[in-house]
Design an enzyme around this catalytic site. Structure first.
Site: not given
Ligand code: NDP
Length: 479
Positions: A135-136, A159-160, A209-210, A231-232, A265
């Site tokens: 989402w960020n 899948k956003p 994501g996370s 990319e976490l 991130c």
């Molecule tokens: P999340 O890990 O919570 O979610 C990322 C995506 O995964 C969302 O679309 C989410 O859906 C989806 N998702 C959630 N659970 C599952 C699952 N079990 N299986 C598959 N997909 C799933 O991250 P955030 O959205 O909270 O984003 C913030 C995080 O992203 C931060 O930790 C940040 O550091 C990281 N990030 C990393 C970057 C990089 O390039 N290294 C860049 C930017 C951010 P939904 O949101 O709809 O639940």
């Protein structure tokens, strides 16, 4: 299935809704994309460039709407209104780079080890790439992987995040203006279960994501034996040496830590300052932090917006509370404010921090700046490398040479010298890998980003006589 409400980060109220996709929806979209992909791949990179150039024009015409939708999703940060232009830069860049990247993969020569054998290369796209994005920075992070995958010849199912779907809806209005692209680029909405359904259908996955979700994604991909690129998060350090220009250092650290409310991130998440300049640096940083304005009245005004995802404020507040309970001092900021339903935090500088505090170990993802004094360069490098993460790191020193000598010893993929936040400068030229928990897979920037989506084949033609089993000199007879 019922609708999922989407919250406006500036009001805390739901003002939008999405209908989550079912497993059957995901399977049907995946199947339609798969059916269209061979024709897309068969167009060749030149043909795809023609289609993508038409899409670029469609994005151009809607750039302002895309920016508005992004600001609505995120609460408005510096880059929100630029998202349309950033997308244009992304697509425009690959229009130039993709043909070169394909050309670099071509090989046609006689084998040096078996001189009668001609070796030719062929690249084959993964038919369906799944992209799961956070989402960020909802648009930029969805397209960073999707665009090179499309240029590579793959179909893409995105899948956003369910938290920020509005900008994706506007984006896909532009995609539908180009039917050849709409046939191979689609999205599904919903939460984690929909992400899992995408993993169940795709041939390779790109996830941003996370760390905890990344781990689940990696496990699900391992079960299916498909590659995944993760990319976490990050816990990016900045080292400020004794010889650094304090004005420069405080300016760069403040921007790097609070830009987009720290929800980046590669934000500066912890700062190590030589003990001799520690107090003077903190004084300057706090004075500069006091000049940062919230964008409460107008998303286009002010310097930082609300938390895009309201509950993120609770994580940040918990990190601050943990640090204070363990002896840290809040020099400025420190309290989450609720204004007209939005949740805000002013730049928060903390001193007296140690590595047993969450704010120095876990990703905070907010406008916090914990500052720790160090005694000598070895100490600074040890502290900066004392992390599970390794996305980026920064060094600000008296000279670029001094900064580089330190930067070369830091464990992170992107090392910013004499500034922070230089990630955009890497675009298109040279990708970098993540260290530790910050992710794995090939770089998502630079030519290797496209290669992630291509399998290479070797076609080996015997142009001479075939070997007779009885003619076994190649087995070393007589040696
Ligand atoms: P999340 O890990 O919570 O979610 C990322 C995506 O995964 C969302 O679309 C989410 O859906 C989806 N998702 C959630 N659970 C599952 C699952 N079990 N299986 C598959 N997909 C799933 O991250 P955030 O959205 O909270 O984003 C913030 C995080 O992203 C931060 O930790 C940040 O550091 C990281 N990030 C990393 C970057 C990089 O390039 N290294 C860049 C930017 C951010 P939904 O949101 O709809 O639940």
């Amino acid at each position: 299935m019922g609708k999922l409400e989407v919250i406006n980060p500036r009001t805390g109220q739901a003002d939008h809704a999405i209908v989550p996709a079912t497993r059957e929806d995901v399977a049907a979209k995946a199947s339609a994309l798969r059916a269209a992909q061979p024709a897309w791949e068969a167009m060749g990179v030149g043909g795809r460039c023609g289609v993508m150039a038409r899409w670029l024009q469609a994005v151009k015409a809607r750039a302002a709407d895309i920016g508005e939708a992004d600001a609505h999703d995120t609460g408005g940060c510096h880059t929100s209104y630029l998202q349309g232009f950033i997308t244009m830069g992304n697509v425009g860049g690959w229009l130039e780079d993709a043909p070169r990247a394909f050309a670099a993969l071509e090989y046609d020569a006689m084998s040096p080890s078996m001189p009668t054998v001609r070796v030719q290369s062929q690249v084959v796209a993964y038919p369906l790439v799944g992209v799961i994005s956070p989402w960020n920075a909802p648009l930029m992070l969805a397209l960073l992987d999707a665009v090179p995958a499309l240029f590579a010849g793959c179909a893409v199912l995105l899948k956003p995040s369910e938290i920020t779907p509005r900008v994706i809806e506007v984006l896909f209005e532009t995609v539908r203006e180009v039917p050849e692209l709409a046939a191979v680029f689609d999205y599904v909405t919903g939460a984690g279960d929909v992400g899992q359904a995408v993993i169940g259908e795709a041939d390779t996955i790109c996830f941003t994501g996370s760390v905890p979700t990344g781990r689940k994604v990696a496990v699900a991909c391992a079960e299916r034996l498909i590659p995944c690129h993760l990319e976490l998060g990050g816990k990016d350090p900045c080292i400020v040496t004794e010889t650094a220009d304090l004005e420069r250092a405080a300016t760069a650290v403040l921007r790097g830590a609070v830009y987009a409310t720290g929800q980046v991130c590669y934000s500066v998440e912890r700062v190590y300052v030589h003990q001799v300049i520690h107090d003077a640096f903190v004084e300057k940083l706090v004075a500069k932090a006091a000049e940062v304005r919230l964008n409460t009245d107008n998303p286009r005004a002010g310097h930082i917006g609300p938390f895009t995802h309201g509950p993120q404020a609770d994580i940040v507040a918990a990190h601050i509370a943990d640090a204070v309970a363990k002896g840290a001092k809040v020099e400025c900021g420190g309290a989450v404010e609720e204004i007209d339903g939005g949740r805000y935090l002013r730049p928060t500088v903390l001193t007296g921090v140690t590595h047993d505090m969450a704010i120095m170990q876990d990703e905070t993802f907010g406008p916090t700046i914990p500052v720790m004094a160090y005694a000598d360069t070895e100490d600074a490098i040890r502290l900066a490398n004392d992390t599970q993460f390794g996305l980026t790191a920064s060094v600000i020193a008296g000279t670029a040479e001094e900064a580089e000598a330190i930067g070369r010893r830091l464990n992170a993929g992107g090392i910013f010298l004499q500034d922070t936040f230089l990630t955009f400068a890497k675009m298109r030229t040279f990708g970098s890998d993540s260290f530790g928990w910050s992710g794995h897979g090939a770089p998502r920037i630079g030519p290797e980003s496209l290669r992630r989506f291509l399998r290479r084949k070797s076609l080996l033609t015997q142009t001479g006589a075939v070997a007779d089993i009885r003619d076994d000199h190649h087995l070393g007879k007589g040696a």
